[in-house]
Design an enzyme around this catalytic site. Structure first.
Site, PDB file in Angstrom:
ATOM      1  N   ASP A  53       0.542  -1.562   0.574  1.00 44.96           N
ATOM      2  CA  ASP A  53       0.387  -0.286  -0.503  1.00 44.96           C
ATOM      3  C   ASP A  53       1.142   1.175  -0.137  1.00 44.96           C
ATOM      4  O   ASP A  53       1.798   1.512  -0.423  1.00 44.96           O
ATOM      5  CB  ASP A  53      -1.213   0.028   0.958  1.00 44.96           C
ATOM      6  N   HIS A  86       2.382   1.920  -3.003  1.00 45.26           N
ATOM      7  CA  HIS A  86       1.552   2.991  -3.813  1.00 45.26           C
ATOM      8  C   HIS A  86       1.376   4.327  -3.936  1.00 45.26           C
ATOM      9  O   HIS A  86       1.144   5.100  -4.146  1.00 45.26           O
ATOM     10  CB  HIS A  86       0.050   2.692  -3.164  1.00 45.26           C
TER      11      HIS A  86
END
Length: 397
Positions: free
Chosen positions: A222, A245
């Site tokens: 993430d 991310h």
């Protein structure tokens, strides 16, 4: 003839230094977790031993060190409360590895694995935290009915925190959470989890001020670093990010009444193969939140899908926010000296709120390419300027 002692042979400066060093060592109480029953085989729960060592250090009227020797120590969960501590200088010195249970059902109802709350002057030095989250990720990726998971290391309602040289890997969810804290420094931190591990943000900061994150390598499934509501005076420098991310401000604007994000500096960051680079993300919902006074500077992208992105229309599956506009006001965001390669044709995408368009967006010295050609930019409801050497055609006014 009288023999001179060692101290008599030393210059005055070294004598003073020697005495100060020894007095500081003598004044520091050391609490070895093994002396409180901790087992280093990684199989027997040592939670009570760690909490007992904390209680002793907390009661010390002088600086205290909790020492974790080499070996593996299983902790089901540990909650360190500092509200009644006499010492405001407690160091957790870790030479070993602290393990979470590999079976997520053991702590399925715990929100936090290791949590420090209402502490002042706590430092964590070296060591490894292993969340052993693989079984939970497998459950989530198979779409079964799984628990949400537990946070790795949390600091809540605390101040004057220093984390140096710590490794955190394979957390069930966020690796490190800084929540409602003031004056926190993280440096030389290494965070790692597979690129397909869900919700394993590296470092998440929210409702906190004067937080510094430096000289760290973060690779997760993430966000490498995520920035939540109520964050101010945040400094991020010299970070390697990937996989993951990217670095994200948001998601913001879920609540109607929500404190904003301001005075954020992100500089000297290398993104490698990440989903995003520099992202600002807000829900498409009514909110009085804001993002302002942000500087992104000296950034290198390597095959990043969305190098620069503002997304103010975030509404997964059109649930809870269909046909709404974001109420979060974004202003005074500067991108300076951003270069490298994009994995997609549009490297700069500003998709701002129709209700409150982005203002004061600045692009300066941007050089992002896609397949050896200048990448494109896209602007919706965004106002600002481009200056310096901007290789792609700017869509700003």
């Amino acid at each position: 003839m009288r023999k001179m002692s060692l101290l008599e042979n030393l210059p005055l400066f070294f004598i003073v230094f020697f005495l100060i060093l020894n007095s500081s060592i003598a004044a520091t109480a050391i609490y070895n977790v093994k002396n409180y029953g901790a087992k280093s085989n990684g199989k027997i729960d040592s939670s009570k031993a760690f909490l007992s060592a904390w209680a002793a250090a907390c009661a010390s009227s002088s600086p205290a060190t909790i020492y974790v020797p080499k070996g593996s120590y299983l902790l089901k969960s540990a909650y360190f409360l500092g509200e009644t501590c006499k010492s405001n200088a407690i160091t957790l010195h870790i030479d070993g590895t602290i393990l979470a249970p590999s079976d997520y059902n053991v702590i399925r109802n715990e929100e936090n694995w290791i949590k420090f709350e209402r502490v002042t002057g706590v430092s964590i030095y070296r060591g490894t935290l292993d969340g052993q989250g693989a079984s939970l990720w497998a459950c989530k990726n198979s779409s079964k009915n799984c628990p949400q998971g537990t946070m790795g290391l949390t600091f809540s309602n605390s101040s004057n925190i220093d984390i140096s040289g710590l490794t955190s890997k394979n957390s069930q969810m966020f690796h490190i959470l800084v929540d409602n804290c003031h004056n926190v420094k993280l440096q030389g931190v290494k965070v790692s989890a597979p690129g397909n591990s869900p919700n394993t943000d590296g470092i998440h900061v929210q409702y906190s001020s004067k937080v510094t994150i430096m000289n760290s390598h973060i690779g997760t499934g993430d966000d490498c670093i995520s920035i939540g509501p109520g964050t101010s005076n945040l400094w991020i420098e010299n970070i390697a990010c990937g996989p993951g991310h990217g670095i994200s401000i948001g998601s913001l604007g879920w609540e109607l009444e929500e404190p904003g994000v301001q005075n954020v500096t992100v500089k000297t960051v290398a993104f490698s193969g990440t989903q995003n680079g520099l992202r600002v993300k807000t829900w498409a919902r009514s909110s009085n939140g804001f993002v302002r006074n942000v500087l992104f500077q000296h950034i290198v992208m390597a095959n990043v899908q969305n190098p620069i992105i503002i997304d103010q229309n975030y509404c997964p599956n059109n649930e809870n926010c269909p046909h709404q506009g974001s109420g979060v006001k974004i202003s005074n965001v500067k991108y300076q000296d951003i270069r490298g390669t994009s994995a997609t044709e549009v490297a700069v995408k500003f998709d701002c709120s129709k209700k409150y368009p982005c203002s004061g967006i600045a692009l300066e010295d941007i050089n992002l390419s896609y397949r050896d050609q200048p990448a494109e930019t896209s602007c919706v409801n965004a106002g600002g300027r481009a200056s310096g050497s901007v290789k792609q055609t700017s869509c700003l006014g």
